[in-house]
Motif scaffolding. Structure first.
Motif, PDB file in Angstrom:
ATOM      1  N   HIS A  40      -2.046  -8.129  20.826  1.00  0.00           N
ATOM      2  CA  HIS A  40      -1.085  -8.307  21.912  1.00  0.00           C
ATOM      3  C   HIS A  40      -0.908  -7.058  22.758  1.00  0.00           C
ATOM      4  O   HIS A  40      -0.732  -7.140  23.965  1.00  0.00           O
ATOM      5  CB  HIS A  40       0.279  -8.730  21.352  1.00  0.00           C
ATOM      6  CG  HIS A  40       0.266 -10.067  20.688  1.00  0.00           C
ATOM      7  ND1 HIS A  40      -0.229 -11.196  21.296  1.00  0.00           N
ATOM      8  CD2 HIS A  40       0.688 -10.468  19.463  1.00  0.00           C
ATOM      9  CE1 HIS A  40      -0.110 -12.234  20.489  1.00  0.00           C
ATOM     10  NE2 HIS A  40       0.433 -11.815  19.362  1.00  0.00           N
ATOM     11  N   THR A  41      -0.900  -5.894  22.128  1.00  0.00           N
ATOM     12  CA  THR A  41      -0.591  -4.653  22.846  1.00  0.00           C
ATOM     13  C   THR A  41      -1.859  -3.992  23.373  1.00  0.00           C
ATOM     14  O   THR A  41      -2.979  -4.316  22.953  1.00  0.00           O
ATOM     15  CB  THR A  41       0.125  -3.666  21.911  1.00  0.00           C
ATOM     16  OG1 THR A  41      -0.787  -3.277  20.861  1.00  0.00           O
ATOM     17  CG2 THR A  41       1.374  -4.292  21.285  1.00  0.00           C
ATOM     18  N   GLY A  42      -1.662  -3.042  24.293  1.00  0.00           N
ATOM     19  CA  GLY A  42      -2.798  -2.285  24.802  1.00  0.00           C
ATOM     20  C   GLY A  42      -3.511  -1.534  23.700  1.00  0.00           C
ATOM     21  O   GLY A  42      -4.745  -1.459  23.678  1.00  0.00           O
ATOM     22  N   PHE A  43      -2.747  -0.963  22.754  1.00  0.00           N
ATOM     23  CA  PHE A  43      -3.369  -0.239  21.640  1.00  0.00           C
ATOM     24  C   PHE A  43      -4.228  -1.183  20.810  1.00  0.00           C
ATOM     25  O   PHE A  43      -5.365  -0.840  20.447  1.00  0.00           O
ATOM     26  CB  PHE A  43      -2.300   0.401  20.761  1.00  0.00           C
ATOM     27  CG  PHE A  43      -2.846   1.077  19.536  1.00  0.00           C
ATOM     28  CD1 PHE A  43      -3.425   2.331  19.617  1.00  0.00           C
ATOM     29  CD2 PHE A  43      -2.812   0.444  18.295  1.00  0.00           C
ATOM     30  CE1 PHE A  43      -3.961   2.947  18.501  1.00  0.00           C
ATOM     31  CE2 PHE A  43      -3.336   1.054  17.174  1.00  0.00           C
ATOM     32  CZ  PHE A  43      -3.915   2.311  17.270  1.00  0.00           C
ATOM     33  N   ALA A  44      -3.694  -2.374  20.499  1.00  0.00           N
ATOM     34  CA  ALA A  44      -4.444  -3.331  19.682  1.00  0.00           C
ATOM     35  C   ALA A  44      -5.735  -3.756  20.382  1.00  0.00           C
ATOM     36  O   ALA A  44      -6.793  -3.876  19.740  1.00  0.00           O
ATOM     37  CB  ALA A  44      -3.580  -4.556  19.381  1.00  0.00           C
ATOM     38  N   ARG A  45      -5.673  -3.976  21.690  1.00  0.00           N
ATOM     39  CA  ARG A  45      -6.887  -4.358  22.418  1.00  0.00           C
ATOM     40  C   ARG A  45      -7.872  -3.204  22.484  1.00  0.00           C
ATOM     41  O   ARG A  45      -9.093  -3.413  22.491  1.00  0.00           O
ATOM     42  CB  ARG A  45      -6.512  -4.851  23.825  1.00  0.00           C
ATOM     43  CG  ARG A  45      -5.742  -6.173  23.804  1.00  0.00           C
ATOM     44  CD  ARG A  45      -5.719  -6.828  25.181  1.00  0.00           C
ATOM     45  NE  ARG A  45      -4.935  -6.070  26.142  1.00  0.00           N
ATOM     46  CZ  ARG A  45      -3.619  -6.193  26.299  1.00  0.00           C
ATOM     47  NH1 ARG A  45      -2.933  -7.052  25.554  1.00  0.00           N
ATOM     48  NH2 ARG A  45      -2.978  -5.476  27.214  1.00  0.00           N
ATOM     49  N   GLY A  46      -7.365  -1.971  22.513  1.00  0.00           N
ATOM     50  CA  GLY A  46      -8.256  -0.809  22.474  1.00  0.00           C
ATOM     51  C   GLY A  46      -8.976  -0.704  21.141  1.00  0.00           C
ATOM     52  O   GLY A  46     -10.177  -0.416  21.093  1.00  0.00           O
ATOM     53  N   ILE A  47      -8.243  -0.929  20.046  1.00  0.00           N
ATOM     54  CA  ILE A  47      -8.857  -0.898  18.719  1.00  0.00           C
ATOM     55  C   ILE A  47      -9.873  -2.021  18.568  1.00  0.00           C
ATOM     56  O   ILE A  47     -10.946  -1.842  17.978  1.00  0.00           O
ATOM     57  CB  ILE A  47      -7.773  -1.012  17.624  1.00  0.00           C
ATOM     58  CG1 ILE A  47      -6.903   0.251  17.610  1.00  0.00           C
ATOM     59  CG2 ILE A  47      -8.388  -1.243  16.253  1.00  0.00           C
ATOM     60  CD1 ILE A  47      -7.643   1.524  17.254  1.00  0.00           C
ATOM     61  N   ASP A  48      -9.558  -3.193  19.138  1.00  0.00           N
ATOM     62  CA  ASP A  48     -10.509  -4.301  19.104  1.00  0.00           C
ATOM     63  C   ASP A  48     -11.788  -3.935  19.847  1.00  0.00           C
ATOM     64  O   ASP A  48     -12.901  -4.243  19.392  1.00  0.00           O
ATOM     65  CB  ASP A  48      -9.863  -5.545  19.718  1.00  0.00           C
ATOM     66  CG  ASP A  48     -10.799  -6.743  19.683  1.00  0.00           C
ATOM     67  OD1 ASP A  48     -11.174  -7.175  18.583  1.00  0.00           O
ATOM     68  OD2 ASP A  48     -11.162  -7.247  20.766  1.00  0.00           O
ATOM     69  N   ALA A  49     -11.654  -3.262  20.986  1.00  0.00           N
ATOM     70  CA  ALA A  49     -12.835  -2.826  21.745  1.00  0.00           C
ATOM     71  C   ALA A  49     -13.651  -1.822  20.941  1.00  0.00           C
ATOM     72  O   ALA A  49     -14.891  -1.870  20.920  1.00  0.00           O
ATOM     73  CB  ALA A  49     -12.404  -2.222  23.083  1.00  0.00           C
ATOM     74  N   TYR A  50     -12.957  -0.883  20.266  1.00  0.00           N
ATOM     75  CA  TYR A  50     -13.664   0.077  19.420  1.00  0.00           C
ATOM     76  C   TYR A  50     -14.424  -0.647  18.313  1.00  0.00           C
ATOM     77  O   TYR A  50     -15.585  -0.303  18.014  1.00  0.00           O
ATOM     78  CB  TYR A  50     -12.686   1.070  18.795  1.00  0.00           C
ATOM     79  CG  TYR A  50     -13.264   1.775  17.591  1.00  0.00           C
ATOM     80  CD1 TYR A  50     -14.195   2.798  17.739  1.00  0.00           C
ATOM     81  CD2 TYR A  50     -12.935   1.364  16.293  1.00  0.00           C
ATOM     82  CE1 TYR A  50     -14.766   3.410  16.643  1.00  0.00           C
ATOM     83  CE2 TYR A  50     -13.495   1.970  15.190  1.00  0.00           C
ATOM     84  CZ  TYR A  50     -14.415   2.991  15.360  1.00  0.00           C
ATOM     85  OH  TYR A  50     -14.985   3.576  14.268  1.00  0.00           O
ATOM     86  N   TRP A  51     -13.785  -1.664  17.721  1.00  0.00           N
ATOM     87  CA  TRP A  51     -14.440  -2.359  16.614  1.00  0.00           C
ATOM     88  C   TRP A  51     -15.665  -3.126  17.094  1.00  0.00           C
ATOM     89  O   TRP A  51     -16.676  -3.214  16.401  1.00  0.00           O
ATOM     90  CB  TRP A  51     -13.452  -3.281  15.906  1.00  0.00           C
ATOM     91  CG  TRP A  51     -14.017  -3.873  14.667  1.00  0.00           C
ATOM     92  CD1 TRP A  51     -14.274  -5.181  14.409  1.00  0.00           C
ATOM     93  CD2 TRP A  51     -14.464  -3.159  13.491  1.00  0.00           C
ATOM     94  NE1 TRP A  51     -14.832  -5.340  13.169  1.00  0.00           N
ATOM     95  CE2 TRP A  51     -14.958  -4.115  12.586  1.00  0.00           C
ATOM     96  CE3 TRP A  51     -14.474  -1.811  13.132  1.00  0.00           C
ATOM     97  CZ2 TRP A  51     -15.464  -3.753  11.339  1.00  0.00           C
ATOM     98  CZ3 TRP A  51     -14.987  -1.454  11.884  1.00  0.00           C
ATOM     99  CH2 TRP A  51     -15.470  -2.424  11.017  1.00  0.00           C
ATOM    100  N   ARG A  52     -15.612  -3.671  18.315  1.00  0.00           N
ATOM    101  CA  ARG A  52     -16.775  -4.357  18.875  1.00  0.00           C
ATOM    102  C   ARG A  52     -17.906  -3.350  19.147  1.00  0.00           C
ATOM    103  O   ARG A  52     -19.088  -3.668  18.950  1.00  0.00           O
ATOM    104  CB  ARG A  52     -16.384  -5.123  20.138  1.00  0.00           C
ATOM    105  CG  ARG A  52     -15.623  -6.420  19.811  1.00  0.00           C
ATOM    106  CD  ARG A  52     -15.351  -7.282  21.028  1.00  0.00           C
ATOM    107  NE  ARG A  52     -14.125  -6.863  21.693  1.00  0.00           N
ATOM    108  CZ  ARG A  52     -14.069  -6.356  22.899  1.00  0.00           C
ATOM    109  NH1 ARG A  52     -15.179  -6.168  23.597  1.00  0.00           N
ATOM    110  NH2 ARG A  52     -12.911  -6.013  23.446  1.00  0.00           N
ATOM    111  N   TYR A  53     -17.538  -2.158  19.576  1.00  0.00           N
ATOM    112  CA  TYR A  53     -18.527  -1.081  19.743  1.00  0.00           C
ATOM    113  C   TYR A  53     -19.161  -0.735  18.392  1.00  0.00           C
ATOM    114  O   TYR A  53     -20.385  -0.568  18.285  1.00  0.00           O
ATOM    115  CB  TYR A  53     -17.809   0.121  20.356  1.00  0.00           C
ATOM    116  CG  TYR A  53     -18.458   1.475  20.174  1.00  0.00           C
ATOM    117  CD1 TYR A  53     -19.506   1.893  20.994  1.00  0.00           C
ATOM    118  CD2 TYR A  53     -17.982   2.360  19.199  1.00  0.00           C
ATOM    119  CE1 TYR A  53     -20.064   3.154  20.848  1.00  0.00           C
ATOM    120  CE2 TYR A  53     -18.534   3.616  19.049  1.00  0.00           C
ATOM    121  CZ  TYR A  53     -19.575   4.008  19.869  1.00  0.00           C
ATOM    122  OH  TYR A  53     -20.123   5.258  19.715  1.00  0.00           O
TER     123      TYR A  53
END
Length: 360
Positions: free
Chosen positions: A152-165
């Protein structure tokens, strides 16, 4: 540059130009699912029901649950399902996951071990997807894909992007040879290759694959085998887990120093590039910031570097103060990058201070 861009690009190029495809085949070996749990009463029933409902022949699957000094009703909840395929091992003393895995594997009946954690939900076909890779005689272990939801949060979406990387790197490593780590939430291996873990091991999901590779077999990644986990919405939620995991890399070298020897570790370059150099990254970034600041008056390049780092830090701070700004992609990626490097720096201190990292 090598840590965050050079190595991933090298792996991607190798995967494209020198691929090593896996010879998958459909088969159904006897499988023992191993579940080590500490105070998991809130999740264990749903987890076991999910394992029992996997798209896999019921007579070919059994489960060993190892309760690590549980103070709640984990064992009772597991037994309450009343399924003969579930065996529960109760240990009064809390010893850590590695000790429980050693004892649980000793009780395993299957030719293949399915390693999983209590919290994550598995897709019904996850086990079939994993064992298809083990149909290749050159594959000794295979990791599944951990996917995050509820960001939901910007931080959570950032971590999700890192995990996809991160998963892209693992996919490249797999297509070009072997990955150097799997997700503890979901992986499978040949039971004959399991070696008892040293007491207190934190990163079984790195050491076990490295042991398999040292035995001469491949460790691959199967994106179609999926486990789902919730996202950390704020840095504080992610901090403890990430610091413990990163500190586990220091412990790993202490427990298995052979990992540092190129003539003993066949994945040495990958291990150093993917794991160890990431631990140095925050200190290298700090050295870059200090040197660029001190030399800013000497050359425009140093001044631009110092200003760029300052602007990135300012964006992270602004993103934390203004949630709308923090939700924008560049800011949330910078925020995730900043916090993950902060956690990596804290991991060294955590390892130095806390020798009981294994007590999850």
């Amino acid at each position: 540059m090598h840590v965050f861009a050079g190595y991933p690009l090298w792996v991607a190029a190798l995967a494209r130009w020198r691929p090593r495809p896996v010879q998958r085949r459909a088969w159904t070996p006897r499988v023992t699912a191993v579940l080590a749990v500490h105070d998991g009463a809130a999740h264990v029933r749903a987890k076991l029901e999910g394992l029992l409902a996997l798209d896999y022949p019921a007579e070919r699957l059994d489960i060993v649950v190892a309760c690590d000094g549980c103070r709640d009703d984990t064992a009772a909840c597991a037994r309450a399902l009343g399924d003969a395929r579930i065996r529960v091992l109760e240990f009064a003393e809390r010893r850590g996951k590695a000790a429980c895995l050693n004892d649980a594997v000793a009780e395993a009946r299957g030719e293949v071990l399915l390693m999983t954690d209590v919290r994550q939900r598995l897709e019904p076909d996850a086990l079939r997807q994993l064992v298809a890779n083990l149909g290749d005689a050159q594959v000794g272990a295979v990791g599944g894909q951990l996917r995050l939801f509820d960001a939901h949060t910007g931080f959570a979406r950032g971590i999700d992007a890192y995990w996809r990387y991160e998963t892209l790197i693992r996919a490249g490593e797999s297509r070009s040879g072997s990955v150097i780590g799997v997700s503890g939430a979901l992986y499978a291996m040949r039971r004959a290759l399991f070696r008892p873990l040293p007491a207190g091991t934190v990163l079984d999901d790195v050491l076990v694959p490295m042991q398999v590779a040292a035995a001469g077999l491949r460790v691959v990644y199967e994106p179609a085998a999926v486990a789902w986990d919730g996202s950390s919405q704020q840095p504080r939620e992610e901090q403890r887990r990430k610091i413990r995991t990163l500190a586990g890399n220091y412990q790993l070298v202490q427990l298995a120093p052979w990992l540092l020897l190129p003539w003993r570790n066949p994945l040495w370059f990958r291990f150093v590039s993917h794991k160890l150099l990431r631990l140095l990254a925050p200190w290298l970034l700090l050295a870059l910031a200090l040197s660029a600041t001190l030399l800013a008056t000497r050359h425009a390049l140093f001044a631009a570097t110092a200003l760029g780092l300052l602007a990135a830090l300012a964006a992270v701070v602004a993103g934390r103060l203004l949630p709308t700004l923090g939700g924008r992609q560049p800011v949330r990626l910078l925020t995730a990058f900043c916090y993950l490097n902060l956690f990596a720096a804290q991991a060294l201190l955590a390892f130095a201070r806390n020798r009981r990292l294994h007590l999850w």
